[in-house]
Design a protein around this motif. Structure first.
Motif, PDB file in Angstrom:
ATOM      1  N   PHE A 180       0.859  -1.192   0.000  1.00  0.00           N
ATOM      2  CA  PHE A 180       0.000   0.000   0.000  1.00  0.00           C
ATOM      3  C   PHE A 180       0.888   1.232   0.000  1.00  0.00           C
ATOM      4  O   PHE A 180       2.076   1.168   0.324  1.00  0.00           O
ATOM      5  N   ASP A 181       0.287   2.374  -0.383  1.00  0.00           N
ATOM      6  CA  ASP A 181       1.031   3.631  -0.453  1.00  0.00           C
ATOM      7  C   ASP A 181       0.576   4.563   0.668  1.00  0.00           C
ATOM      8  O   ASP A 181      -0.275   4.188   1.482  1.00  0.00           O
ATOM      9  N   ALA A 182       1.138   5.765   0.671  1.00  0.00           N
ATOM     10  CA  ALA A 182       0.805   6.729   1.720  1.00  0.00           C
ATOM     11  C   ALA A 182      -0.537   7.405   1.427  1.00  0.00           C
ATOM     12  O   ALA A 182      -1.540   7.130   2.099  1.00  0.00           O
ATOM     13  N   PHE A 183      -0.583   8.273   0.415  1.00  0.00           N
ATOM     14  CA  PHE A 183      -1.803   9.037   0.115  1.00  0.00           C
ATOM     15  C   PHE A 183      -2.558   8.469  -1.072  1.00  0.00           C
ATOM     16  O   PHE A 183      -1.966   7.950  -2.022  1.00  0.00           O
ATOM     17  N   THR A 184      -3.863   8.605  -1.019  1.00  0.00           N
ATOM     18  CA  THR A 184      -4.685   8.301  -2.188  1.00  0.00           C
ATOM     19  C   THR A 184      -4.403   9.354  -3.260  1.00  0.00           C
ATOM     20  O   THR A 184      -3.728  10.344  -3.024  1.00  0.00           O
ATOM     21  N   SER A 185      -4.921   9.143  -4.457  1.00  0.00           N
ATOM     22  CA  SER A 185      -4.691  10.051  -5.581  1.00  0.00           C
ATOM     23  C   SER A 185      -5.221  11.447  -5.266  1.00  0.00           C
ATOM     24  O   SER A 185      -6.254  11.605  -4.601  1.00  0.00           O
ATOM     25  N   CYS A 186      -4.510  12.453  -5.747  1.00  0.00           N
ATOM     26  CA  CYS A 186      -4.841  13.863  -5.467  1.00  0.00           C
ATOM     27  C   CYS A 186      -5.267  14.564  -6.759  1.00  0.00           C
ATOM     28  O   CYS A 186      -4.692  15.594  -7.142  1.00  0.00           O
ATOM     29  N   ASP A 187      -6.252  14.009  -7.434  1.00  0.00           N
ATOM     30  CA  ASP A 187      -6.660  14.500  -8.745  1.00  0.00           C
ATOM     31  C   ASP A 187      -7.039  15.974  -8.739  1.00  0.00           C
ATOM     32  O   ASP A 187      -7.564  16.500  -7.746  1.00  0.00           O
ATOM     33  N   MET A 188      -6.834  16.624  -9.900  1.00  0.00           N
ATOM     34  CA  MET A 188      -7.130  18.041 -10.052  1.00  0.00           C
ATOM     35  C   MET A 188      -8.315  18.298 -10.982  1.00  0.00           C
ATOM     36  O   MET A 188      -8.506  19.416 -11.449  1.00  0.00           O
ATOM     37  N   SER A 241       2.109   9.470  -3.147  1.00  0.00           N
ATOM     38  CA  SER A 241       0.754   9.051  -3.491  1.00  0.00           C
ATOM     39  C   SER A 241       0.761   7.878  -4.475  1.00  0.00           C
ATOM     40  O   SER A 241       1.778   7.559  -5.095  1.00  0.00           O
ATOM     41  N   LEU A 242      -0.385   7.279  -4.632  1.00  0.00           N
ATOM     42  CA  LEU A 242      -0.567   6.200  -5.604  1.00  0.00           C
ATOM     43  C   LEU A 242      -0.390   6.686  -7.044  1.00  0.00           C
ATOM     44  O   LEU A 242      -0.062   5.901  -7.928  1.00  0.00           O
ATOM     45  N   THR A 243      -0.632   7.977  -7.278  1.00  0.00           N
ATOM     46  CA  THR A 243      -0.602   8.515  -8.638  1.00  0.00           C
ATOM     47  C   THR A 243       0.470   9.583  -8.766  1.00  0.00           C
ATOM     48  O   THR A 243       0.558  10.486  -7.926  1.00  0.00           O
ATOM     49  N   GLU A 244       1.254   9.501  -9.809  1.00  0.00           N
ATOM     50  CA  GLU A 244       2.310  10.474 -10.049  1.00  0.00           C
ATOM     51  C   GLU A 244       1.723  11.871 -10.262  1.00  0.00           C
ATOM     52  O   GLU A 244       0.658  12.008 -10.889  1.00  0.00           O
ATOM     53  N   PRO A 245       2.397  12.907  -9.767  1.00  0.00           N
ATOM     54  CA  PRO A 245       1.886  14.277  -9.907  1.00  0.00           C
ATOM     55  C   PRO A 245       1.546  14.668 -11.347  1.00  0.00           C
ATOM     56  O   PRO A 245       0.553  15.365 -11.582  1.00  0.00           O
ATOM     57  N   ALA A 255     -10.288   8.089  -5.367  1.00  0.00           N
ATOM     58  CA  ALA A 255      -9.560   8.182  -4.098  1.00  0.00           C
ATOM     59  C   ALA A 255     -10.300   7.482  -2.965  1.00  0.00           C
ATOM     60  O   ALA A 255      -9.683   6.835  -2.112  1.00  0.00           O
ATOM     61  N   GLU A 256     -11.615   7.620  -2.950  1.00  0.00           N
ATOM     62  CA  GLU A 256     -12.391   6.978  -1.883  1.00  0.00           C
ATOM     63  C   GLU A 256     -12.214   5.468  -1.929  1.00  0.00           C
ATOM     64  O   GLU A 256     -11.979   4.822  -0.904  1.00  0.00           O
ATOM     65  N   ASN A 257     -12.310   4.897  -3.111  1.00  0.00           N
ATOM     66  CA  ASN A 257     -12.172   3.446  -3.242  1.00  0.00           C
ATOM     67  C   ASN A 257     -10.752   2.995  -2.919  1.00  0.00           C
ATOM     68  O   ASN A 257     -10.552   1.918  -2.340  1.00  0.00           O
ATOM     69  N   GLU A 258      -9.768   3.815  -3.279  1.00  0.00           N
ATOM     70  CA  GLU A 258      -8.379   3.489  -2.954  1.00  0.00           C
ATOM     71  C   GLU A 258      -8.196   3.361  -1.443  1.00  0.00           C
ATOM     72  O   GLU A 258      -7.490   2.464  -0.969  1.00  0.00           O
ATOM     73  N   PHE A 259      -8.860   4.243  -0.702  1.00  0.00           N
ATOM     74  CA  PHE A 259      -8.754   4.185   0.748  1.00  0.00           C
ATOM     75  C   PHE A 259      -9.530   2.994   1.307  1.00  0.00           C
ATOM     76  O   PHE A 259      -9.020   2.246   2.157  1.00  0.00           O
ATOM     77  N   ALA A 264      -4.114   2.778   0.269  1.00  0.00           N
ATOM     78  CA  ALA A 264      -3.410   3.939   0.795  1.00  0.00           C
ATOM     79  C   ALA A 264      -3.825   4.184   2.234  1.00  0.00           C
ATOM     80  O   ALA A 264      -4.967   3.900   2.628  1.00  0.00           O
ATOM     81  N   ALA A 265      -2.915   4.755   3.005  1.00  0.00           N
ATOM     82  CA  ALA A 265      -3.153   4.978   4.439  1.00  0.00           C
ATOM     83  C   ALA A 265      -3.818   6.304   4.732  1.00  0.00           C
ATOM     84  O   ALA A 265      -4.479   6.457   5.766  1.00  0.00           O
ATOM     85  N   PHE A 266      -3.659   7.297   3.830  1.00  0.00           N
ATOM     86  CA  PHE A 266      -4.154   8.658   4.074  1.00  0.00           C
ATOM     87  C   PHE A 266      -5.059   9.115   2.936  1.00  0.00           C
ATOM     88  O   PHE A 266      -4.784   8.853   1.759  1.00  0.00           O
ATOM     89  N   PHE A 267      -6.115   9.828   3.311  1.00  0.00           N
ATOM     90  CA  PHE A 267      -7.136  10.270   2.354  1.00  0.00           C
ATOM     91  C   PHE A 267      -7.600  11.656   2.770  1.00  0.00           C
ATOM     92  O   PHE A 267      -8.210  11.825   3.824  1.00  0.00           O
ATOM     93  N   VAL A 268      -7.290  12.671   1.974  1.00  0.00           N
ATOM     94  CA  VAL A 268      -7.683  14.053   2.278  1.00  0.00           C
ATOM     95  C   VAL A 268      -9.166  14.229   1.980  1.00  0.00           C
ATOM     96  O   VAL A 268      -9.576  14.192   0.817  1.00  0.00           O
ATOM     97  N   ASN A 269      -9.979  14.408   3.033  1.00  0.00           N
ATOM     98  CA  ASN A 269     -11.416  14.570   2.827  1.00  0.00           C
ATOM     99  C   ASN A 269     -12.097  14.961   4.128  1.00  0.00           C
ATOM    100  O   ASN A 269     -11.432  15.393   5.070  1.00  0.00           O
ATOM    101  N   GLY A 270     -13.456  14.808   4.179  1.00  0.00           N
ATOM    102  CA  GLY A 270     -14.212  15.325   5.305  1.00  0.00           C
ATOM    103  C   GLY A 270     -15.141  14.327   5.971  1.00  0.00           C
ATOM    104  O   GLY A 270     -15.213  13.150   5.596  1.00  0.00           O
ATOM    105  N   SER A 271     -15.892  14.820   6.962  1.00  0.00           N
ATOM    106  CA  SER A 271     -16.747  13.978   7.802  1.00  0.00           C
ATOM    107  C   SER A 271     -17.854  13.287   7.026  1.00  0.00           C
ATOM    108  O   SER A 271     -18.354  12.246   7.449  1.00  0.00           O
ATOM    109  N   TRP A 272     -18.246  13.857   5.888  1.00  0.00           N
ATOM    110  CA  TRP A 272     -19.305  13.260   5.061  1.00  0.00           C
ATOM    111  C   TRP A 272     -18.874  11.913   4.483  1.00  0.00           C
ATOM    112  O   TRP A 272     -19.700  11.142   4.019  1.00  0.00           O
TER     113      TRP A 272
END
Length: 427
Positions: A180-188, A241-245, A255-259, A264-272
């Motif tokens: 597993f990797d550190a962060f999930t994908s950080c798509d733009m 991250s799982l995905t190259e910049p 990203a949600e499914n990756e987590f 991946a161990a970390f997922f930038v997101n919220g309480s929802w």
């Protein structure tokens, strides 16, 4: 003599009736509540609670719920009526400007005394407590503790940016071995960029706002004092991250499914996200945006709301008191507050039960531990769609080539872009 007794009996009876009326026997002098509800999803629960309160106390409680997206218009219309709402929502500083003259000062009141934090309260320019939050959401970095432990660390190792960086970089460097990797994908793309141009950007705004003693309206410009701290966390995310910049611009990664699937161990997101991810990662937790700011060991989550109660200052004293009593009951009565928490996720009141949403419970625990709340200063972003679009463009260029020159373009979009969009929004 008989006639005298009859007259005396009638007089006594009349005096008794008048006395009962004066004591509020009809209920007319004890006040009533009219709650103009802001959240359509709360309507069923609000109606149930209103009936329960009336059954228990005899106090009339009327609940009207505005249709989604129509609260401002509904409030304006209802306030023009003789029987105006006694309990309504003033959810942001624009609302404070419009409705502060209709808001009772809640300082020193029974409902303020029930709060466990001042973080969601709204004040006018004179310091009057115009409205108080009754629920909120939060965002930060969602963590799978099992993967952190599988990498040889503990959650206690992540108390600041240095700790987060050590763990994330180790996981990324050993992803092939760990599985597993550190962060999930950080798509733009549009489905994901808001996590960074809206939410993560908040860390810069929050600390700058804090330095200024708080914002009560959108500032015409920002300084970018904490841009290096934003860069610290952003770089950590995209480079571990799982995905190259270079592959982030077009999106397409879940990203949600990756987590959820343990990639991946970390997922930038919220309480929802709690209902979705907790099914697969039941002990998922949320940590703050650690970014290298001094004293961040006492940082909490990014928490905010537009759900803030106000009491109508134009209502009668009896109705104001009835409304105050009802509010206190909603957040302190065991059954009532449990229903509110079940529907809203969390109540920032000391006698309310713990949240059933694990990430909101995390936010509550940070507060109880004396950590500061990072409020949603990002809500002040001027001309928000154009402002964020410029940030996305600059970040994509930086993601493709992480040069100093390209980072300077990010800073320009972030800082100078604020002033440009403020001017456009306030022409």
């Amino acid at each position: 003599m008989n006639n005298f007794k009859k007259v005396l009996a009638i007089l006594i009876a009349m005096i008794m009736v008048m006395g009962l009326a004066a004591c509020g026997g009809s209920g007319s002098s004890e006040g009533s509540v009219y709650w103009l509800n802001f959240k359509p999803e709360l309507d069923g629960t609000a109606q149930e609670l209103a009936k329960k309160y009336t059954d228990e106390t005899g106090v009339s409680v009327k609940v009207v719920t505005a249709a989604s997206g129509t609260y401002s218009q509904t409030l304006t219309s209802e306030m023009d009526k003789s029987s105006a709402p006694t309990l309504f929502v003033i959810g942001n500083q624009a609302g404070v400007k419009d409705w502060k003259d209709y808001a009772l000062d809640l300082k020193g009141t029974a409902i303020e005394d029930q709060l466990n934090t001042d973080a969601y309260n709204l004040y006018d320019d004179t310091g009057k407590l115009v409205s108080i939050g009754y629920c909120y959401e939060c965002y930060g970095i969602i963590v799978n503790p099992d993967l952190v432990e599988a990498a040889g660390f503990r959650m206690d190792d992540i108390k600041n940016f240095d700790g987060l960086k050590k763990v994330a970089e180790y996981i990324h460097q050993n992803a092939g071995t760990l599985g597993f990797d550190a962060f999930t994908s950080c798509d733009m793309d549009d489905s994901s960029s808001w996590r960074f141009t809206g939410h993560m950007a908040n860390l810069e705004y929050f600390y700058e706002e804090r330095d200024a003693g708080g914002w009560t309206e959108c500032p015409s410009s920002i300084k970018g004092t904490y841009m290096n701290n934003f860069k610290n966390l952003y770089d950590l995310c995209i480079n571990n991250s799982l995905t190259e910049p270079k592959a982030l611009a077009n999106g397409g990664h879940d990203a949600e499914n990756e987590f959820k699937t343990g990639k991946a161990a970390f997922f930038v997101n919220g309480s929802w996200e709690y209902p979705a991810v907790s099914k697969d990662v039941p002990n998922a937790t949320m940590i703050p945006y650690y970014c290298g700011v001094a004293g961040e060991e006492k940082a909490g989550l990014n928490c905010g709301t537009e759900n803030c109660w106000a009491i109508n200052s134009k209502a009668s004293e009896a109705d104001q008191q009835a409304t105050m009593d009802f509010m206190v009951w909603l957040v302190s009565d065991p059954e009532a507050s449990a229903l509110m928490v079940k529907e809203l996720g969390v109540l920032p009141y000391k006698n309310a039960p713990a949240s059933e949403n694990g990430f909101l419970a995390d936010a509550e625990q940070y507060t109880k531990d004396g950590c500061y709340v990072m409020d949603w200063a990002t809500n002040y972003q001027p001309n928000v769609d154009d402002y964020r679009a410029a940030l996305v463009s600059a970040l994509n260029k930086y993601n493709a080539d992480q040069s100093d020159a390209n980072w300077n373009e990010v800073k320009t979009a972030f800082v100078d872009g604020w002033a440009v969009q403020y001017q456009k929004a306030n022409q």
